[in-house]
Scaffold this active site. Structure first.
Site, PDB file in Angstrom:
ATOM      1  CB  SER A  12      -8.734  -5.308  -1.064  1.00 27.24           C
ATOM      2  OG  SER A  12      -7.493  -5.099  -0.530  1.00 27.24           O
ATOM      3  CE1 TYR A  57      -9.088   2.971   8.566  1.00 28.72           C
ATOM      4  CE2 TYR A  57      -9.183   5.532   9.214  1.00 28.72           C
ATOM      5  CZ  TYR A  57      -8.245   4.596   9.053  1.00 28.72           C
ATOM      6  OH  TYR A  57      -7.056   4.659   9.391  1.00 28.72           O
ATOM      7  CB  SER A  62      -5.798   6.492  12.620  1.00 23.41           C
ATOM      8  OG  SER A  62      -6.473   7.305  12.235  1.00 23.41           O
ATOM      9  CB  ALA A  63      -4.564  11.614  14.368  1.00 28.75           C
ATOM     10  CB  THR A  64      -9.290   8.477  13.037  1.00 32.74           C
ATOM     11  OG1 THR A  64     -10.848   9.075  13.636  1.00 32.74           O
ATOM     12  CG2 THR A  64      -9.208   6.829  13.688  1.00 32.74           C
ATOM     13  N   GLY A  90       1.016  -0.956   0.012  1.00 33.02           N
ATOM     14  CA  GLY A  90      -0.066   0.029  -0.332  1.00 33.02           C
ATOM     15  C   GLY A  90       1.356   0.964   0.233  1.00 33.02           C
ATOM     16  CE  LYS A 143      -6.383   1.842  11.456  1.00 35.05           C
ATOM     17  NZ  LYS A 143      -5.323   0.824  11.102  1.00 35.05           N
TER      18      LYS A 143
HETATM   19  P1  NAD Z   1      -3.496   1.399   1.516  1.00 30.52           P
HETATM   20  O1  NAD Z   1      -4.833   1.075   1.539  1.00 30.52           O
HETATM   21  O2  NAD Z   1      -2.631   1.845   0.497  1.00 30.52           O
HETATM   22  O3  NAD Z   1      -2.608   0.804   2.378  1.00 30.52           O
HETATM   23  C1  NAD Z   1      -3.013  -0.878   3.381  1.00 30.52           C
HETATM   24  C2  NAD Z   1      -2.699  -2.033   1.999  1.00 30.52           C
HETATM   25  O4  NAD Z   1      -3.319  -3.435   3.073  1.00 30.52           O
HETATM   26  C3  NAD Z   1      -3.197  -1.844   0.886  1.00 30.52           C
HETATM   27  O5  NAD Z   1      -2.344  -2.509   0.384  1.00 30.52           O
HETATM   28  C4  NAD Z   1      -4.206  -3.674   1.013  1.00 30.52           C
HETATM   29  O6  NAD Z   1      -4.837  -4.020  -0.066  1.00 30.52           O
HETATM   30  C5  NAD Z   1      -3.747  -4.240   1.877  1.00 30.52           C
HETATM   31  N1  NAD Z   1      -4.792  -5.027   2.248  1.00 30.52           N
HETATM   32  C6  NAD Z   1      -5.987  -4.183   2.739  1.00 30.52           C
HETATM   33  N2  NAD Z   1      -6.819  -5.380   3.472  1.00 30.52           N
HETATM   34  C7  NAD Z   1      -5.872  -6.916   3.339  1.00 30.52           C
HETATM   35  C8  NAD Z   1      -6.119  -7.602   4.057  1.00 30.52           C
HETATM   36  N3  NAD Z   1      -7.490  -8.426   4.679  1.00 30.52           N
HETATM   37  N4  NAD Z   1      -4.812  -8.864   4.119  1.00 30.52           N
HETATM   38  C9  NAD Z   1      -3.722  -8.565   3.252  1.00 30.52           C
HETATM   39  N5  NAD Z   1      -3.940  -7.421   3.226  1.00 30.52           N
HETATM   40  C10 NAD Z   1      -4.779  -6.001   2.763  1.00 30.52           C
HETATM   41  O7  NAD Z   1      -4.008   2.090   2.954  1.00 30.52           O
HETATM   42  P2  NAD Z   1      -2.448   3.110   3.842  1.00 30.52           P
HETATM   43  O8  NAD Z   1      -2.455   4.545   3.509  1.00 30.52           O
HETATM   44  O9  NAD Z   1      -0.936   2.864   3.572  1.00 30.52           O
HETATM   45  O10 NAD Z   1      -2.752   2.817   4.726  1.00 30.52           O
HETATM   46  C11 NAD Z   1      -1.674   2.109   5.718  1.00 30.52           C
HETATM   47  C12 NAD Z   1      -2.089   1.761   7.242  1.00 30.52           C
HETATM   48  O11 NAD Z   1      -2.263   2.803   7.817  1.00 30.52           O
HETATM   49  C13 NAD Z   1      -3.592   1.126   7.279  1.00 30.52           C
HETATM   50  O12 NAD Z   1      -3.885   0.408   8.357  1.00 30.52           O
HETATM   51  C14 NAD Z   1      -4.827   2.678   7.521  1.00 30.52           C
HETATM   52  O13 NAD Z   1      -5.716   2.509   8.267  1.00 30.52           O
HETATM   53  C15 NAD Z   1      -3.403   3.193   8.492  1.00 30.52           C
HETATM   54  N6  NAD Z   1      -3.878   4.798   7.975  1.00 30.52           N
HETATM   55  C16 NAD Z   1      -3.577   5.067   7.129  1.00 30.52           C
HETATM   56  C17 NAD Z   1      -3.711   6.696   7.195  1.00 30.52           C
HETATM   57  C18 NAD Z   1      -4.005   7.751   5.890  1.00 30.52           C
HETATM   58  O14 NAD Z   1      -3.875   8.773   5.911  1.00 30.52           O
HETATM   59  N7  NAD Z   1      -3.413   7.075   4.369  1.00 30.52           N
HETATM   60  C19 NAD Z   1      -3.669   7.534   8.339  1.00 30.52           C
HETATM   61  C20 NAD Z   1      -3.733   7.187   9.878  1.00 30.52           C
HETATM   62  C21 NAD Z   1      -3.825   5.680   9.463  1.00 30.52           C
END
Ligand code: NAD
Ligand code: UDP
Length: 343
Positions: free
Chosen positions: A35, A150, A125-127, A11, A154
Site C-alpha cells: 500500500s 497515528y 516511535s518516539a511519538t 517499506g 503506536k
Molecule cells: P513504510 O510505509 O515505508 O513501510 C510500512 C510498510 O508496511 C509499507 O511497505 C506498507 O506497504 C506496509 N503495510 C502497511 N499496511 C499494511 C498491512 N495492513 N499489511 C501489510 N503491509 C502493510 O514506512 P517506514 O518508514 O518503513 O516505517 C516502518 C514502521 O516504522 C511503521 O510501522 C512506522 O509507523 C514505523 N516508524 C516509522 C518512522 C519514520 O519516520 N519512518 C518513525 C517511527 C516509527
C-alpha cells in the site's frame, strides 16, 4: 541462524533492515500489501545482497494470510513494520489508521500464539513519549498522551504487546522506538519513496532538490530553540537497520534462558534544527534549495531527541553515521531515482 519474518518488509525501514539481516547471515521472509511500497524494493535488496528470499503479497490484518505464512515457514522472530504512518492523514482518517495498525498488531500476535512463534520486534516511535516528557527521552519515562491517531496506534500497540508478553509464557517482545530515520543505503539503490505528497522533512527536501516540488517551507522560526526552528534526532536508516540486527541477536541469544520484554530508543542523542538540516544538505550536495520560512505546523514539538545509551549498554549498538552522511545518501538515492521505484 533463524528465519526472520518481516511484516511490512518492502517499506523504507523494512527494506534496509532486510538488507542488514541478509548481510549478517539471517534468512528472511517478507510480507507486504504494497500500500505504501513497491516489490521492486525487494528485488533490489536481493540484487544488493546476492541472496533470494520468499516474498508474500499479504495484508497483515488478515489472520488467514498470516497463518499461511507461519505454516509454510519456520519463523523464529517477527519484525512488525506493517502499518500506515502519515501523521496528518491519520487525523483525517482515524478509523483507517486504528483499523489497519491495531488489527495488524492483534492479528500477528494471535497467529504467533497459535503457531508458537516466540519473538516479536515492534516498530514503535518516539511519538509515544508524548508532549509531557522533556527531551532527552529515556525508556523508563511513561508513555504520555499523543497528539494524533497515528501516535495513539503506536501507544496502544505497545500496550497490547506488553500485556500479551505478560500473559503468554512463550512470547517475548522488544519495542524499538525510532526517532527520525533519514538517508538511504549508500548504493543509492533503495531508499524512501513515499506515495503521494510527503510530510516528512527529508523527502520534502529531496523532492524540492530534484524539481518534483517547487519549494520547501520551514514550519516556524519562533520556537524556543537556538535558531528558532524545531530540533529532531535524525538517524541514518542503515544505522537503524543495524539496530534491528543487534536487537534480534540479543533476543534470540537470550530466549533460550527465558523470555524478555525490552524497550530501546534508536536515535543518536544529538538534535539538529530544520535550518541546520537544510544548510547541511545544501553544503554536502552542492545544491541551492528553494526554501522559505512559514507558519508553525500544528502539533509540532520544539524538540524531540533520544537518550540512546540503553541500546549501547545492552545491545552494543550505537549510531555511527553523521548528518553529512544522511544528507549525502538521501540525495544519492533521490538523484538516481527521481521518481522513486517508478523510474
Ligand atoms: P513504510 O510505509 O515505508 O513501510 C510500512 C510498510 O508496511 C509499507 O511497505 C506498507 O506497504 C506496509 N503495510 C502497511 N499496511 C499494511 C498491512 N495492513 N499489511 C501489510 N503491509 C502493510 O514506512 P517506514 O518508514 O518503513 O516505517 C516502518 C514502521 O516504522 C511503521 O510501522 C512506522 O509507523 C514505523 N516508524 C516509522 C518512522 C519514520 O519516520 N519512518 C518513525 C517511527 C516509527
Ligand atoms: N518540517 C518542515 N517542513 C516540511 C516538513 C517538515 O519545516 O516541509 C519540519 C517539521 O516542522 C519538524 C521537522 O521538520 O520540525 C521534522 O518533521 P518530520 O515530519 O520529518 O518529523 P516529526 O515532526 O514527526 O519529528
Amino acid at each position: 541462524m533463524g528465519k526472520i519474518f518481516l511484516a511490512g518488509g518492502a517499506g523504507y525501514i523494512g527494506s534496509h533492515t532486510a538488507l542488514s539481516l541478509l548481510r549478517s547471515g539471517y534468512e528472511i521472509v517478507t510480507a507486504d500489501n504494497y500500500s505504501n511500497s513497491s516489490p521492486e524494493a525487494l528485488n533490489r535488496v536481493m540484487e544488493l545482497s546476492g541472496k533470494t528470499f520468499k516474498t508474500y503479497e499479504a495484508d497483515m490484518t488478515d489472520t488467514s494470510a498470516i497463518a499461511e505464512i507461519f505454516s509454510e515457514n519456520e519463523i523464529d522472530a517477527v519484525i512488525h513494520f506493517a502499518g500506515l504512518k502519515a501523521v496528518g492523514e491519520s487525523v483525517e482518517k482515524p478509523l483507517e489508521y486504528y483499523r489497519c495498525n491495531l488489527d495488524a498488531t492483534l492479528s500477528l500476535l494471535e497467529m504467533m500464539r497459535k503457531y508458537s512463534v516466540k519473538n516479536i520486534i515492534f516498530s514503535s516511535s518516539a511519538t509515544v513519549y508524548g508532549g509531557e516528557n522533556p527531551s532527552p527521552y529515556r525508556e523508563d519515562m511513561s508513555r504520555s498522551a499523543c497528539t494524533n491517531p497515528y501516535g495513539w496506534t503506536k501507544f496502544m500497540s505497545e500496550q497490547i504487546i506488553e500485556d500479551t508478553v505478560k500473559a503468554e509464557k512463550n512470547i517475548s517482545a522488544i519495542l524499538l522506538r525510532y526517532f527520525n530515520p533519514v538517508g538511504a543505503d549508500e548504493s543509492g539503490m533503495i531508499g524512501e519513496d513515499p506515495l503521494g505528497i510527503p510530510n516528512n522533512l527529508m523527502p520534502c527536501i529531496c523532492q524540492t532538490a530534484v524539481g518534483r516540488r517547487e519549494k520547501l517551507t520551514i514550519f516556524g522560526r519562533d520556537y524556543d530553540t537556538p535558531d528558532g526552528t524545531c530540533r529532531r534526532d535524525y538517524i541514518h536508516v542503515s544505522d537503524l537497520a543495524d539496530g534491528h540486527v543487534k536487537a534480534l541477536d540479543y533476543m534470540l541469544g537470550k530466549n533460550s534462558d527465558g523470555k524478555i520484554f525490552e524497550i530501546f530508543n534508536l536515535g543518536t542523542g544529538v538534535p539538529y534544527s530544520v535550518t541546520e538540516i537544510v544548510q547541511t544538505f545544501e553544503r554536502v550536495n552542492n545544491i541551492k534549495l528553494n526554501y522559505s520560512y512559514g507558519e508553525r505546523r500544528a502539533g509540532d514539538l520544539p524538540e524531540c531527541f533520544a537518550e540512546p545509551s540503553r541500546a549501547n549498554e545492552v545491545l552494543s549498538w550505537t549510531a555511527k553515521k553523521s548528518l553529512e552522511d544522511m544528507c549525502r545518501d538521501s540525495w544519492n538515492w533521490q538523484s538516481k531515482n527521481p521518481q522513486g521505484y517508478n523510474k
